[in-house]
Write a protein that holds these residues in place. Sequence first.
Motif, PDB file in Angstrom:
ATOM      1  N   MET A   1       0.830  -1.205   0.000  1.00  0.00           N
ATOM      2  CA  MET A   1       0.000   0.000   0.000  1.00  0.00           C
ATOM      3  C   MET A   1       0.868   1.262   0.000  1.00  0.00           C
ATOM      4  O   MET A   1       0.654   2.175  -0.780  1.00  0.00           O
TER       5      MET A   1
ATOM      6  N   ALA B   1       2.631   1.570  -3.308  1.00  0.00           N
ATOM      7  CA  ALA B   1       1.688   2.023  -4.340  1.00  0.00           C
ATOM      8  C   ALA B   1       1.383   3.501  -4.163  1.00  0.00           C
ATOM      9  O   ALA B   1       1.350   4.268  -5.125  1.00  0.00           O
ATOM     10  N   ASP B   2       1.204   3.898  -2.911  1.00  0.00           N
ATOM     11  CA  ASP B   2       0.916   5.297  -2.612  1.00  0.00           C
ATOM     12  C   ASP B   2       2.038   6.184  -3.116  1.00  0.00           C
ATOM     13  O   ASP B   2       1.817   7.216  -3.750  1.00  0.00           O
TER      14      ASP B   2
ATOM     15  N   CYS C   1       2.156   6.260  -6.965  1.00  0.00           N
ATOM     16  CA  CYS C   1       1.066   7.094  -7.453  1.00  0.00           C
ATOM     17  C   CYS C   1       1.419   8.568  -7.295  1.00  0.00           C
ATOM     18  O   CYS C   1       1.243   9.369  -8.212  1.00  0.00           O
ATOM     19  N   ALA C   2       1.939   8.928  -6.121  1.00  0.00           N
ATOM     20  CA  ALA C   2       2.307  10.316  -5.863  1.00  0.00           C
ATOM     21  C   ALA C   2       3.396  10.752  -6.838  1.00  0.00           C
ATOM     22  O   ALA C   2       3.387  11.886  -7.325  1.00  0.00           O
TER      23      ALA C   2
ATOM     24  N   PHE D   1      -1.990  -3.144  -0.900  1.00  0.00           N
ATOM     25  CA  PHE D   1      -2.692  -2.449  -1.982  1.00  0.00           C
ATOM     26  C   PHE D   1      -3.619  -3.412  -2.711  1.00  0.00           C
ATOM     27  O   PHE D   1      -4.760  -3.109  -3.002  1.00  0.00           O
ATOM     28  N   ILE D   2      -3.088  -4.568  -3.008  1.00  0.00           N
ATOM     29  CA  ILE D   2      -3.901  -5.590  -3.665  1.00  0.00           C
ATOM     30  C   ILE D   2      -4.066  -6.730  -2.673  1.00  0.00           C
ATOM     31  O   ILE D   2      -3.088  -7.192  -2.084  1.00  0.00           O
ATOM     32  N   ARG D   3      -5.312  -7.148  -2.475  1.00  0.00           N
ATOM     33  CA  ARG D   3      -5.591  -8.268  -1.591  1.00  0.00           C
ATOM     34  C   ARG D   3      -4.808  -9.480  -2.092  1.00  0.00           C
ATOM     35  O   ARG D   3      -4.708  -9.703  -3.297  1.00  0.00           O
TER      36      ARG D   3
ATOM     37  N   GLY E   1      -5.647 -11.271  -5.197  1.00  0.00           N
ATOM     38  CA  GLY E   1      -6.598 -10.389  -5.885  1.00  0.00           C
ATOM     39  C   GLY E   1      -6.093  -9.921  -7.233  1.00  0.00           C
ATOM     40  O   GLY E   1      -6.860  -9.517  -8.085  1.00  0.00           O
TER      41      GLY E   1
ATOM     42  N   PRO F   1      -7.342 -12.178 -10.640  1.00  0.00           N
ATOM     43  CA  PRO F   1      -8.623 -11.895 -11.310  1.00  0.00           C
ATOM     44  C   PRO F   1      -8.645 -10.552 -12.012  1.00  0.00           C
ATOM     45  O   PRO F   1      -9.258 -10.414 -13.077  1.00  0.00           O
ATOM     46  N   VAL F   2      -7.975  -9.550 -11.426  1.00  0.00           N
ATOM     47  CA  VAL F   2      -7.958  -8.241 -12.071  1.00  0.00           C
ATOM     48  C   VAL F   2      -7.271  -8.344 -13.425  1.00  0.00           C
ATOM     49  O   VAL F   2      -7.754  -7.830 -14.437  1.00  0.00           O
TER      50      VAL F   2
ATOM     51  N   VAL G   1     -13.790  -7.639  -9.017  1.00  0.00           N
ATOM     52  CA  VAL G   1     -13.089  -8.905  -9.211  1.00  0.00           C
ATOM     53  C   VAL G   1     -11.930  -9.040  -8.242  1.00  0.00           C
ATOM     54  O   VAL G   1     -11.630 -10.129  -7.762  1.00  0.00           O
ATOM     55  N   GLU G   2     -11.290  -7.905  -7.923  1.00  0.00           N
ATOM     56  CA  GLU G   2     -10.149  -7.983  -7.026  1.00  0.00           C
ATOM     57  C   GLU G   2     -10.587  -8.405  -5.635  1.00  0.00           C
ATOM     58  O   GLU G   2      -9.915  -9.173  -4.957  1.00  0.00           O
TER      59      GLU G   2
ATOM     60  N   LYS H   1      -8.520   2.905  -3.928  1.00  0.00           N
ATOM     61  CA  LYS H   1      -7.742   2.197  -2.915  1.00  0.00           C
ATOM     62  C   LYS H   1      -6.871   3.143  -2.115  1.00  0.00           C
ATOM     63  O   LYS H   1      -6.656   2.956  -0.923  1.00  0.00           O
ATOM     64  N   LEU H   2      -6.323   4.149  -2.792  1.00  0.00           N
ATOM     65  CA  LEU H   2      -5.387   5.043  -2.109  1.00  0.00           C
ATOM     66  C   LEU H   2      -6.103   6.236  -1.484  1.00  0.00           C
ATOM     67  O   LEU H   2      -5.462   7.183  -1.043  1.00  0.00           O
TER      68      LEU H   2
END
Lengths: 158, 332, 504
Positions: free
Chosen positions: A1, A4-5, A8-9, A73-75, A78, A81-82, C223-224, C429-430
């Motif tokens: 997370m 990812a944060d 993204c920033a 960030f991603i289960r 998870g 499937p994405v 889906v996730e 998410k963020l």
Amino acid sequence: MRKADAICALIILAIGILVLCEAARLGIFGWSTSGPEPGMYIFLLGMGVSVGSLVVLGQVFVEWRKAVPVKPFIRPGGLRPVLYVAVPAAMMVLLTEFIGLYIAAGLYLAVYMRWIGKHKWITVAAVSILLPLVSYFIFDRIFLIPLPKGRFEDLLTF
Amino acid sequence: MSKQQLPKSWRWAVVAALVVGLVGFWGGIAAAAWQPTKSVEFVVPAGTGGGADIMARFIFPLVEKHKLSPQPLIVVNRSGGAGAEGFMHVKEKKGDPHVITLTLDNLFTTPLATGVPFNWKDLTPVGRLALDWFVLWVNAESPYKTAKEYFDAVKREPSKFKMGGTGTAQEDQIITIQMEQAFGLKFIYVPFKGGGDVAVSLVGKHTDSTVNNPSEAVGHWKAGRLRPLAVVDRERIPLPEWDKIPTMKEATGFDMGYTMLRGIFMPPAVSKEAQEWYVDLFRKVTETPEWKKYLADNALKPAFLAGSDYPKWLEEKETLTKDLMKKGGLVK
Amino acid sequence: MEAVYNLLIGLQTALSPFNLTVLVAGLFVGTFVGVLPGLGGANGVAILIPVTFRLPPTSAVILLAAIYWGALFGGVITSILFNIPGEPWSVATCFDGYPMAKKGKACEALTTAFCSHFFGAMVATLILTFAAPIVAEFTLMFGPPETFAVMMLTFSALVSLGGMSPVKSVVSTLLGFIMAAVGIDIVTGRLRLTFGSTELMGGFSFIVAVIGLFGLGEVFMTVEEGLRLEGVSVRMGVRTVFQTMAQLPRFWRTYIRGALIGCWMGIKPGGATPASFMSYGFAKQFSKNPEEFGTGTIEGVIAPEVAAHAAGVSATLPMITLGIPGSPTMAVILGGLMMWGLQPGPMLFKENPEFVWGLIGSIWVANAIGVVMVLCFVPFFASILRAPFSILMPSIVFVCAIGAYAVNNRMIDIWYMILFGFVGMAFKKLDYPIAPMVLALVLGDMAESAMRQSLVMSQGSPLIFFNRPIAGIVNGLAVLFFFWPLVTVLRDRIRKKLRAPVDA
């Protein structure tokens, strides 16, 4: 997370800098009789975004030091499937450039329903043929919105 | 979906494919007398509701009504970058006879003002449908009865009077600058998105004058809210009521003329046959009674022009526009 | 009462068997085009214009108008069921409508939306019938400074749309403004943020961004999370519809507030989309339970729907009184008017009263018939959610792709949509709120041009925003609402202090 944060920033920071460059090209400073210079408005936007993303980065960094526990960030499990949704969808758009939206969509529907949904072949065939066909009649024939047909366009001239 | 139905739809698809193939083949033979074999993309390099858009949306049903084309003309708006997006799109459709575009003067002004790599010579000219007049308007409650009175007032107080117009570095601003230079005036030019907004801003007294096209202001004029002061042309508009408006020369003594193109173009490198088919189509369009009524209702100048005269006229118009824009400092 | 008499004649026209048939047909087509994203009332109208030649002008305009009313109804269905707004003004309805559907309350959400729509439309029709000339004068008072002030007021609704992190809310809003700025600079006429690409000249289309951010983003999220959504258990049936309707009068405040906002914004200068956001924002700020907004509260569906449809109907007013189309659909209808030899604008009421009153009569009839029609279909729409997810999901992606393409006939828009899908998921998410970004994208352009036009008018002096009466008042309100959360905190504190001695 946190990773990812931060990523993204950083992306947002890059956008901000890009906008700032454009503002510089248009001329930033000054307040003439026609209001602010052309670059002023987007300069402010670019500045705001850049500063904002730096603050977010700072927050992430502080949390990192404190080692605050966060959700991933991603289960776990998870991502797959994405990707199962996203990759075929992107493939569909890519194929659309060549063989047109209808055929690409038919293939996409078939692939997803068969391999992920594990539907019977008969259902797969029915949906993946009928849905594009119905859309063709609705959009191309009734509402006269020609959807992309790629290279097949010349074959479908009716 | 039951099991029986599926093979049927397959068989149907095969039949359809055969028909398609045949039609395509037949289309190939008939290529000598060209006509569209699929729907024509009618690109409007402007937003919905503007002059070019309304005209295109008027032509589409007209063509349908008189069965002038075997395929429909589908209006598509590509208004980005003051029309540059639409022009670039048509330019990139090289050799495609199923694309046409209806353009106004932004054909000349947009590339000059934005520096987009585009020139009208990149396209295949089809025909000029009409020309649009410009009229100097003030609010009916303002004290100015003639253009001279108004210009004198503007001269006394420079940078006080607001001239509303469509867009920046386009025809309305060109005319404004022309007036400023001819009479030694200084307006505040306020750009708006569309001609309708410009007219309403004048009715609402947010601006002091406009150079709206007749069609954009006619409703407000009839309702007694606006007053026309002068036509920016060398002759009066030969229509009832409109012919009472003096020309710039009659009103101020200074000869000034500017009319705006409403013309049709095709992508570059299309076949001669296709070009001729469209010339013929639009000639027929301009001969319909509905078209004539439309021109009269909107006070457009009937001026159909095609063939070799059209590019010649475009050339002159381009030189003129470029010259005016350079003088006004609008060229990038 | 001249208006009543005229209205009766109009209703008589609209209720003739032939016109009634035309009207119902139009409503069907309209609802259908409204449901499909990317296909809007404008397409439906454009396609039927040739048909209208065979009809008398009044029937023709009734047909076209019915398509428009139908499209207004249809836009909301996909917002609630799939989080895909069919039309821009149904974006705000996604915020609470979709969570309701997810909880299995799709039927309730749809019923609420349709009834709210009906109420909003009726209030606007009342104003249109009895106050059109007065309102037209009011419209004229709005120049660029006033428009800018109204934009500010809409943005003050942003405060309530933000997420947990203020910094991220600001960043998200600014990104929306940046996207809106791509294209041409209206004051100088120069290209900006296009970096020499033709594709970027067209800017970012609002509906494409929204299909990606909301619709596709939601698909990815679902889906996730591993929710396979094998058919949500939807409570449905005629009883649910009536039970929901019985609940609605409790929210009369939201109804009236939304209808007023909608009428105002529809006439000038914002339109249905900002109206829906403004109404949602205010409903949340004035609500007793603001924290419930966004989780599927019925008020969150009412507020945007009432406002959007009040605005949608009142947008006819500037068209028939001033000749300015309030929306792309109206622009196409305007083209149609000219085709029939009618001159839209201030003279239409005087020169062709039978036509104008026929149109107004048709609004009354169309809304009454329309609401019954769509309510009958509510259980049917809701049952779509029962389809297996692995069929529903790829079909949604396909429909999204068509929608994204059809907006501008551009291939690049389908790519943008997929990109926005990822952005939507990452932002959610963020904890970057999406709503402010979307609002900034739709209004940024309008707000910026209004601001810069004003500054051109005042020769660069920002005082213009405060020394004109309407602009000053509206700007003042905007400032007040920006700080409304602070005001409520202060008020509570003062109350506590006042109460303290009593408690002691």
